[in-house]
Design a protein around this motif. Structure first.
Motif, PDB file in Angstrom:
ATOM      1  N   GLY A  38     -40.392   8.822  -9.655  1.00 45.75           N
ATOM      2  CA  GLY A  38     -41.789   9.062 -10.014  1.00 45.75           C
ATOM      3  C   GLY A  38     -41.918   9.782 -11.340  1.00 45.75           C
ATOM      4  O   GLY A  38     -42.808   9.469 -12.156  1.00 45.75           O
ATOM      5  N   VAL A  39     -41.048  10.765 -11.588  1.00 49.20           N
ATOM      6  CA  VAL A  39     -41.040  11.476 -12.868  1.00 49.20           C
ATOM      7  C   VAL A  39     -40.710  10.506 -14.001  1.00 49.20           C
ATOM      8  O   VAL A  39     -41.326  10.538 -15.083  1.00 49.20           O
ATOM      9  CB  VAL A  39     -40.027  12.636 -12.837  1.00 49.20           C
ATOM     10  N   GLN A  40     -39.738   9.623 -13.735  1.00 55.04           N
ATOM     11  CA  GLN A  40     -39.360   8.645 -14.752  1.00 55.04           C
ATOM     12  C   GLN A  40     -40.541   7.728 -15.104  1.00 55.04           C
ATOM     13  O   GLN A  40     -40.815   7.465 -16.285  1.00 55.04           O
ATOM     14  CB  GLN A  40     -38.172   7.821 -14.248  1.00 55.04           C
ATOM     15  N   ASP A  41     -41.246   7.250 -14.077  1.00 54.93           N
ATOM     16  CA  ASP A  41     -42.415   6.389 -14.325  1.00 54.93           C
ATOM     17  C   ASP A  41     -43.513   7.142 -15.075  1.00 54.93           C
ATOM     18  O   ASP A  41     -44.195   6.589 -15.954  1.00 54.93           O
ATOM     19  CB  ASP A  41     -42.957   5.857 -12.995  1.00 54.93           C
ATOM     20  N   ARG A  42     -43.664   8.433 -14.721  1.00 51.77           N
ATOM     21  CA  ARG A  42     -44.679   9.238 -15.396  1.00 51.77           C
ATOM     22  C   ARG A  42     -44.357   9.411 -16.874  1.00 51.77           C
ATOM     23  O   ARG A  42     -45.230   9.286 -17.747  1.00 51.77           O
ATOM     24  CB  ARG A  42     -44.768  10.601 -14.704  1.00 51.77           C
ATOM     25  N   LEU A  43     -43.097   9.702 -17.187  1.00 52.36           N
ATOM     26  CA  LEU A  43     -42.693   9.847 -18.588  1.00 52.36           C
ATOM     27  C   LEU A  43     -42.803   8.533 -19.348  1.00 52.36           C
ATOM     28  O   LEU A  43     -43.183   8.519 -20.535  1.00 52.36           O
ATOM     29  CB  LEU A  43     -41.261  10.385 -18.651  1.00 52.36           C
ATOM     30  N   THR A  45     -44.924   6.184 -18.758  1.00 52.61           N
ATOM     31  CA  THR A  45     -46.353   5.965 -19.011  1.00 52.61           C
ATOM     32  C   THR A  45     -46.814   6.773 -20.227  1.00 52.61           C
ATOM     33  O   THR A  45     -47.535   6.268 -21.109  1.00 52.61           O
ATOM     34  CB  THR A  45     -47.166   6.367 -17.771  1.00 52.61           C
ATOM     35  N   LYS A  46     -46.429   8.057 -20.291  1.00 49.03           N
ATOM     36  CA  LYS A  46     -46.776   8.885 -21.435  1.00 49.03           C
ATOM     37  C   LYS A  46     -46.201   8.315 -22.727  1.00 49.03           C
ATOM     38  O   LYS A  46     -46.866   8.310 -23.792  1.00 49.03           O
ATOM     39  CB  LYS A  46     -46.267  10.319 -21.235  1.00 49.03           C
ATOM     40  N   ASP A  70     -52.356  12.531 -25.319  1.00 47.76           N
ATOM     41  CA  ASP A  70     -52.468  12.957 -23.931  1.00 47.76           C
ATOM     42  C   ASP A  70     -52.747  14.455 -23.890  1.00 47.76           C
ATOM     43  O   ASP A  70     -52.249  15.224 -24.724  1.00 47.76           O
ATOM     44  CB  ASP A  70     -51.170  12.626 -23.182  1.00 47.76           C
ATOM     45  N   GLU A  72     -51.723  16.872 -22.051  1.00 47.43           N
ATOM     46  CA  GLU A  72     -50.554  17.748 -21.940  1.00 47.43           C
ATOM     47  C   GLU A  72     -49.831  17.878 -23.267  1.00 47.43           C
ATOM     48  O   GLU A  72     -49.278  18.940 -23.584  1.00 47.43           O
ATOM     49  CB  GLU A  72     -49.596  17.218 -20.869  1.00 47.43           C
ATOM     50  N   TYR A 129     -37.145  11.249 -21.556  1.00 46.41           N
ATOM     51  CA  TYR A 129     -37.153   9.792 -21.560  1.00 46.41           C
ATOM     52  C   TYR A 129     -37.192   9.354 -23.027  1.00 46.41           C
ATOM     53  O   TYR A 129     -38.098   9.745 -23.775  1.00 46.41           O
ATOM     54  CB  TYR A 129     -38.377   9.245 -20.817  1.00 46.41           C
ATOM     55  N   GLN A 158     -42.331  20.349  -5.804  1.00 44.84           N
ATOM     56  CA  GLN A 158     -42.578  19.237  -4.890  1.00 44.84           C
ATOM     57  C   GLN A 158     -41.412  19.072  -3.912  1.00 44.84           C
ATOM     58  O   GLN A 158     -41.613  18.890  -2.702  1.00 44.84           O
ATOM     59  CB  GLN A 158     -42.788  17.959  -5.697  1.00 44.84           C
TER      60      GLN A 158
END
Length: 448
Positions: A38-43, A45-46, A70, A72, A129, A158
């Motif tokens: 999930g972290v990988q997908d989030r990065l 996307t950014k 973004d 952040e 990433y 988490q």
């Protein structure tokens, strides 16, 4: 030594704990990998959003409008920042959030190559990433590597929250399963406790045998225990009857001896009478001892292979009749066996083989075979046989040794008593070609 209930409960508890720990580790690993993905997908996307906002001029200068970034990436201490490395391996651009951060040294990636990794920055773990692209302009193509970094604070929080929930629920489930297991175990072992209670009642004399209805797994055990108890009762009854019969049988010889001592006969006749009664008493005692010692069938008895026993008896009896050389045929398969006391079998076959040798002329035939649920044994000879009315008399219950037919008296009576104890059948008949045929029918062993 621990009880059966404690042993089973301890074993089940250990297995359950191992299973719970294994499940927990497997779920923890699966969630960790899923969260990392999930972290990988989030990065990613950014990073794609960052690439979508980027523009490269013909001169090769990279421009990313700050107002399009973004949220952040546009604030300090947001936990996420980005930077871009150009073909000279220098930082071409970096986000506002990275101004107070140490920019790690990362390699320039080839076109289309992606890398996701965990690195240490200022002693703190971070995810990075990287994506290598070749940006095409009118003046040429420029190789750039876009990098997005995020700290692991949210990721670790988490994971920690998940582990707390996981172990909490698994602990509750383990307790519930253990309680359920104890109840199920108590219910499952109830027949065993019932057997123990009934055995205690038998030992204290409150009941004679096991009367409860038990599951199929225990039925063989309870049936065997009842069979052993019944066998013991029969054995005790046989001993009591043997003593009673012995006392009753000795009354007459003792009375004769008393009369001989007090009588007026001469010394020679008195000595002869006394010797006759002594011999008679000895025969009675030997007979009653043999009869009382008859073991009877018991579940604890081992199987005896019939053929070696028959060969042994024939060889032994033949030595006692050295003057006779009959033709002996034995038709007994090596697989035939009986569940019987060895002494009883020796007494049973020994008397019959001895009678066959005693009365045969030239031929003795021994055979055995399985017939339905019985083992049928036959001993035949070519002797004079027995008159029909004498056969019926020999097989009458309660015939004493001194009332039997000469030559076939005590031996056949002992055979009859042994057969009755084992629940078998004895048949005596004359052969059509002459001689006697004795047939024994005994129960076939379940293992036979």
């Amino acid at each position: 030594m621990m009880s059966l209930n404690q042993r089973v409960l301890l074993s089940a508890t250990l297995v359950l704990l191992i299973f719970i720990v294994g499940i927990a580790l497997a779920l923890d690993r699966a969630f960790y990998d899923s969260a990392r993905l999930g972290v990988q997908d989030r990065l990613l996307t950014k990073l794609l959003m960052l690439m979508g906002d980027a523009e490269v001029e013909d001169s090769g200068v990279l421009d990313i409008p700050t107002n399009l970034l973004d949220a952040e990436l546009g604030h300090l201490n947001s936990g996420a920042y980005a930077f871009v490395i150009d073909h000279t391996n220098t930082i071409a651009w970096q986000s506002t959030s990275s101004l107070n951060k140490q920019i790690p040294k990362v390699p320039l990636l080839e076109k289309g190559k992606k890398e996701f990794a965990q690195i240490m920055i200022d002693g703190e773990p971070h995810f990075i990433y990287s994506y290598g692209v070749a940006w095409a302009t009118q003046s040429g193509s420029y190789l750039l590597t876009f990098n997005v970094i995020i700290d692991t604070v949210l990721f670790e929080a988490q994971i920690e929250r998940y582990r707390e929930d996981l172990w909490g629920w698994l602990s509750v489930m383990a307790v519930l399963l253990l309680v359920t297991q104890m109840l199920v175990l108590r219910w499952g072992l109830q027949p065993m406790r019932k057997v123990s209670t009934e055995l205690a009642a038998i030992e204290s004399g409150l009941q004679e045998n096991l009367k409860g209805v038990y599951p199929s797994e225990l039925k063989l055990l309870t049936d065997s225990i009842n069979s052993l108890i019944n066998h013991e009762h029969k054995q005790q009854k046989r001993y009591r009857n043997g003593l009673a019969d012995l006392a009753h049988s000795l009354k007459t010889p003792l009375a004769v001896l008393q009369g001989a001592i007090q009588g007026e006969e001469d010394a020679q006749n008195r000595r002869k009478t006394i010797q006759e009664q002594i011999d008679r008493m000895d025969n009675i005692i030997q007979y009653q001892l043999r009869r009382a010692a008859t073991a009877g069938s018991s579940p604890g008895m081992g199987l005896i292979t019939l053929r070696p026993m028959v060969d042994r008896i024939v060889t032994t009896v033949a030595k006692a009749y050295r003057n006779k050389h009959p033709e002996i045929t034995i038709e007994i398969n090596d697989a035939i066996s009986l569940r019987i006391d060895e002494g009883d079998l020796m007494e049973l076959l020994g008397n019959l083989v001895d009678n066959a040798f005693k009365w045969c002329r030239h031929i003795i035939h021994l055979s055995a075979e399985y017939h339905e649920n019985q083992v049928v044994i036959q001993i035949k000879d070519d002797g004079p046989g027995i008159q029909s009315h004498e056969i019926a008399r020999i097989l009458e219950r309660g015939v004493r040794a001194d009332q039997s037919t000469p030559g076939h008296g005590i031996g056949l009576t002992i055979v009859r008593d042994i057969i009755q104890v084992y629940g078998g059948e004895l048949a005596i008949e004359n052969n059509r070609t002459g001689g006697l045929c004795v047939t024994l029918c005994l129960k076939k062993s379940k293992q036979s």
